[in-house]
Scaffold this active site. Structure first.
Site, PDB file in Angstrom:
ATOM      1  N   LYS A 169       0.870  -1.188   0.000  1.00 24.46           N
ATOM      2  CA  LYS A 169       0.000   0.000   0.000  1.00 24.46           C
ATOM      3  C   LYS A 169       0.900   1.229   0.000  1.00 24.46           C
ATOM      4  O   LYS A 169       2.057   1.162   0.423  1.00 24.46           O
ATOM      5  CB  LYS A 169      -0.883   0.032   1.254  1.00 24.46           C
ATOM      6  CG  LYS A 169      -2.161   0.827   1.083  1.00 24.46           C
ATOM      7  CD  LYS A 169      -3.223   0.016   0.366  1.00 24.46           C
ATOM      8  CE  LYS A 169      -4.516   0.766   0.186  1.00 24.46           C
ATOM      9  NZ  LYS A 169      -5.579  -0.115  -0.302  1.00 24.46           N
TER      10      LYS A 169
HETATM   11  P1  NAD Z   1     -13.277   7.549  -2.294  1.00 26.65           P
HETATM   12  O1  NAD Z   1     -12.248   8.558  -1.954  1.00 26.65           O
HETATM   13  O2  NAD Z   1     -13.748   7.427  -3.694  1.00 26.65           O
HETATM   14  O3  NAD Z   1     -14.574   7.743  -1.343  1.00 26.65           O
HETATM   15  C1  NAD Z   1     -14.468   7.784   0.044  1.00 26.65           C
HETATM   16  C2  NAD Z   1     -15.849   8.116   0.608  1.00 26.65           C
HETATM   17  O4  NAD Z   1     -15.812   8.033   2.046  1.00 26.65           O
HETATM   18  C3  NAD Z   1     -16.312   9.535   0.283  1.00 26.65           C
HETATM   19  O5  NAD Z   1     -17.688   9.504  -0.004  1.00 26.65           O
HETATM   20  C4  NAD Z   1     -16.033  10.288   1.581  1.00 26.65           C
HETATM   21  O6  NAD Z   1     -16.847  11.450   1.757  1.00 26.65           O
HETATM   22  C5  NAD Z   1     -16.390   9.215   2.603  1.00 26.65           C
HETATM   23  N1  NAD Z   1     -15.828   9.472   3.928  1.00 26.65           N
HETATM   24  C6  NAD Z   1     -14.538   9.722   4.258  1.00 26.65           C
HETATM   25  N2  NAD Z   1     -14.438   9.936   5.590  1.00 26.65           N
HETATM   26  C7  NAD Z   1     -15.687   9.793   6.111  1.00 26.65           C
HETATM   27  C8  NAD Z   1     -16.246   9.900   7.405  1.00 26.65           C
HETATM   28  N3  NAD Z   1     -15.495  10.205   8.467  1.00 26.65           N
HETATM   29  N4  NAD Z   1     -17.581   9.709   7.558  1.00 26.65           N
HETATM   30  C9  NAD Z   1     -18.367   9.413   6.509  1.00 26.65           C
HETATM   31  N5  NAD Z   1     -17.898   9.298   5.241  1.00 26.65           N
HETATM   32  C10 NAD Z   1     -16.580   9.501   5.053  1.00 26.65           C
HETATM   33  O7  NAD Z   1     -12.661   6.158  -1.773  1.00 26.65           O
HETATM   34  P2  NAD Z   1     -13.074   4.695  -2.239  1.00 26.65           P
HETATM   35  O8  NAD Z   1     -12.127   4.234  -3.294  1.00 26.65           O
HETATM   36  O9  NAD Z   1     -14.542   4.626  -2.439  1.00 26.65           O
HETATM   37  O10 NAD Z   1     -12.655   3.863  -0.920  1.00 26.65           O
HETATM   38  C11 NAD Z   1     -13.526   3.724   0.192  1.00 26.65           C
HETATM   39  C12 NAD Z   1     -13.047   2.564   1.039  1.00 26.65           C
HETATM   40  O11 NAD Z   1     -13.051   1.362   0.270  1.00 26.65           O
HETATM   41  C13 NAD Z   1     -11.623   2.685   1.593  1.00 26.65           C
HETATM   42  O12 NAD Z   1     -11.569   2.067   2.856  1.00 26.65           O
HETATM   43  C14 NAD Z   1     -10.799   1.872   0.593  1.00 26.65           C
HETATM   44  O13 NAD Z   1      -9.579   1.407   1.158  1.00 26.65           O
HETATM   45  C15 NAD Z   1     -11.765   0.745   0.313  1.00 26.65           C
HETATM   46  N6  NAD Z   1     -11.526   0.033  -0.937  1.00 26.65           N
HETATM   47  C16 NAD Z   1     -11.497   0.691  -2.123  1.00 26.65           C
HETATM   48  C17 NAD Z   1     -11.308  -0.016  -3.292  1.00 26.65           C
HETATM   49  C18 NAD Z   1     -11.337   0.649  -4.650  1.00 26.65           C
HETATM   50  O14 NAD Z   1     -11.324  -0.072  -5.659  1.00 26.65           O
HETATM   51  N7  NAD Z   1     -11.418   1.959  -4.743  1.00 26.65           N
HETATM   52  C19 NAD Z   1     -11.116  -1.413  -3.265  1.00 26.65           C
HETATM   53  C20 NAD Z   1     -11.175  -2.062  -2.029  1.00 26.65           C
HETATM   54  C21 NAD Z   1     -11.384  -1.327  -0.879  1.00 26.65           C
END
Ligand code: NAD
Length: 419
Positions: free
Chosen positions: A107
């Site tokens: 990561k």
């Molecule tokens: P992103 O940046 O596209 O979206 C993040 C979202 O979380 C946003 O809507 C933001 O406003 C919200 N958020 C952040 N802090 C918050 C809080 N304190 N309270 C409420 N909402 C909050 O990110 P993403 O790619 O959607 O990733 C989200 C999660 O999924 C992360 O934990 C990431 O590690 C995990 N993840 C992502 C992927 C991927 O393909 N993008 C794959 C596996 C896991």
């Protein structure tokens, strides 16, 4: 460290320790997997648009390359710390092992509030970060991908910077790229699509009728917005959706198509006008009685301070590490089933692997093939996890870790120690 004072790396390791106890794993293996192979801390000086210079801190961590080149996303967030990145790299090792992908876990991240930066500043930050970590990445070393705060454009800048340094175009250095430069169809929605396959498989086992269920979702970004749309299109009533700067709730169910349009136009959820809609907080969201809670934002959101208030049947972990170990115990006592992150959100790394394979072969698949192969891999992993959880009478999380760690232990044994 999070506001709950939980060290994310220590918290991640607890899941390994529980699984290790379950199968009497060799303590040397536990010790080996409790450390990261390599970590790099870099300073990233950037000339800002106003002429001043700001220095950001960045990280890249390889947790394990025992089963293949490392694989893991890049996070841009003001909360990023070395321990958080180590924890996320650790999770990737177990996720790739659970799916039997020939990859390890890594990561990266930069401690930055992207809302403060212009597009040009973000590009300079990404290019300089790439240059600083260049010796730690590469198609047969470590292949980054998007995570919170980064997207396909970020990956395009990374691929271009790496390629310029090497003197040739190397698309397979990164996944989650735009399709026009070697990205894969289906990658942008893969995490949410995979979450739906796994949820459906569990509901089939439990004889739950998805179409009559209700859900709340924390996070409406790349993961949360896709699973929201999938659930909505399959008749699930979405009662509440929450982002970092506010959320919305409707007892009658939110119209997710209208909410997506609103978010696209306004870049936030607040002030959305829908049927009986009102604004809510994270506390309200997690205490809403419903069938499915989908944490799809950040770590440790379901913890000992709110677990007692949670009333649902299933927690579908879109985010990485959204549930603390203490909360897990509460949930088990209440018969709430958590579909663990390393299974629930693994569609993203699965299609990232397909993107890598397609780039190496310079031959691209269509969406039908991507989704069919992803469904096949995810449902095989789900079946193994579900059966083991029944066999050993353990949670899906412990079963998933037992399977993943057993493969890692075997790989370690076969490779032996150098020298
Ligand atoms: P992103 O940046 O596209 O979206 C993040 C979202 O979380 C946003 O809507 C933001 O406003 C919200 N958020 C952040 N802090 C918050 C809080 N304190 N309270 C409420 N909402 C909050 O990110 P993403 O790619 O959607 O990733 C989200 C999660 O999924 C992360 O934990 C990431 O590690 C995990 N993840 C992502 C992927 C991927 O393909 N993008 C794959 C596996 C896991």
């Amino acid at each position: 460290m999070s506001s709950l004072d939980i060290n994310p790396f220590e918290s991640a390791k607890k899941k390994l320790i529980i699984a290790a106890k379950e199968i009497n794993l060799d303590p040397n293996t536990v010790n080996f997997l409790s450390r990261v192979e390599k970590s790099l801390i870099v300073s990233i000086p950037i000339k800002m648009d106003n002429g001043s210079i700001e220095i950001f801190q960045g990280y890249r961590v390889h947790h394990s390359t025992i089963r293949g080149p490392a694989k893991g996303g890049i996070r841009y967030s003001p909360e990023v710390t070395l321990d958080e990145i180590k924890a996320l790299a650790f999770l990737m090792t177990f996720k790739t092992s659970l799916l039997e992908l020939p990859l390890g876990g890594s990561k990266g991240g930069v401690c930055v509030d992207i809302k403060r930066l212009s597009n040009a500043e973000l590009e300079r930050l990404t290019r300089r970060y790439t240059a600083e970590i260049i010796n730690m990445i590469g198609p047969d070393i470590d292949i980054p991908a998007p995570d919170m705060g980064t997207d396909a454009q970020t990956m395009a800048w990374l691929m271009d910077t790496y390629s310029m340094q090497k003197g040739r175009t190397i698309p397979e250095v990164v996944t989650g790229k735009p399709i026009e430069i070697g990205g894969s169809v289906g990658r942008s929605g893969a995490t949410g699509t995979g979450m739906f396959y796994v949820l459906k498989a569990l509901c089939d086992k439990m004889n739950y009728n998805l179409g009559s269920m209700t859900a709340v979702i924390q996070g409406f970004g790349k993961v949360g917005s896709v699973i929201a749309k999938k659930l909505y299109d399959n008749g699930i009533k979405i009662l509440g959706v929450m982002e970092s700067d506010g959320g919305v709730f409707s007892p009658k169910g939110l119209n997710i198509d209208s909410l997506l349009d609103w978010k696209n136009q306004n870049n936030r959820l607040g002030d959305f006008q829908g049927n009986s809609t009102r604004e809510i907080t994270n506390e309200d969201l997690f205490s809403t009685p419903c069938d499915i809670i989908v944490p799809a934002a950040i770590e440790n959101q379901i913890n000992s301070s709110n677990a007692a208030d949670i009333e649902c049947k299933i927690i579908l972990e879109g985010a990485n590490s959204p549930t603390t170990s203490k909360a897990d115990r509460f949930l088990e006592e209440k018969d709430i089933i958590a579909i663990p992150d390393i299974l629930a959100n693994s569609g993203g790394v699965c299609v990232s692997y397909f993107e890598y394979v397609q780039d190496i072969n310079a031959y691209f698949w269509d969406l039908e093939r991507i989704n069919n192969e992803m469904r096949h891999i995810l449902l095989k992993a789900f079946g193994e996890v579900y059966n083991l959880s029944k066999e050993r009478d353990v949670s899906l999380r412990t079963a998933a870790y037992v399977i993943a760690v057993s493969r890692l232990a075997k790989a370690l044994e076969l490779r032996g120690l150098f020298p």
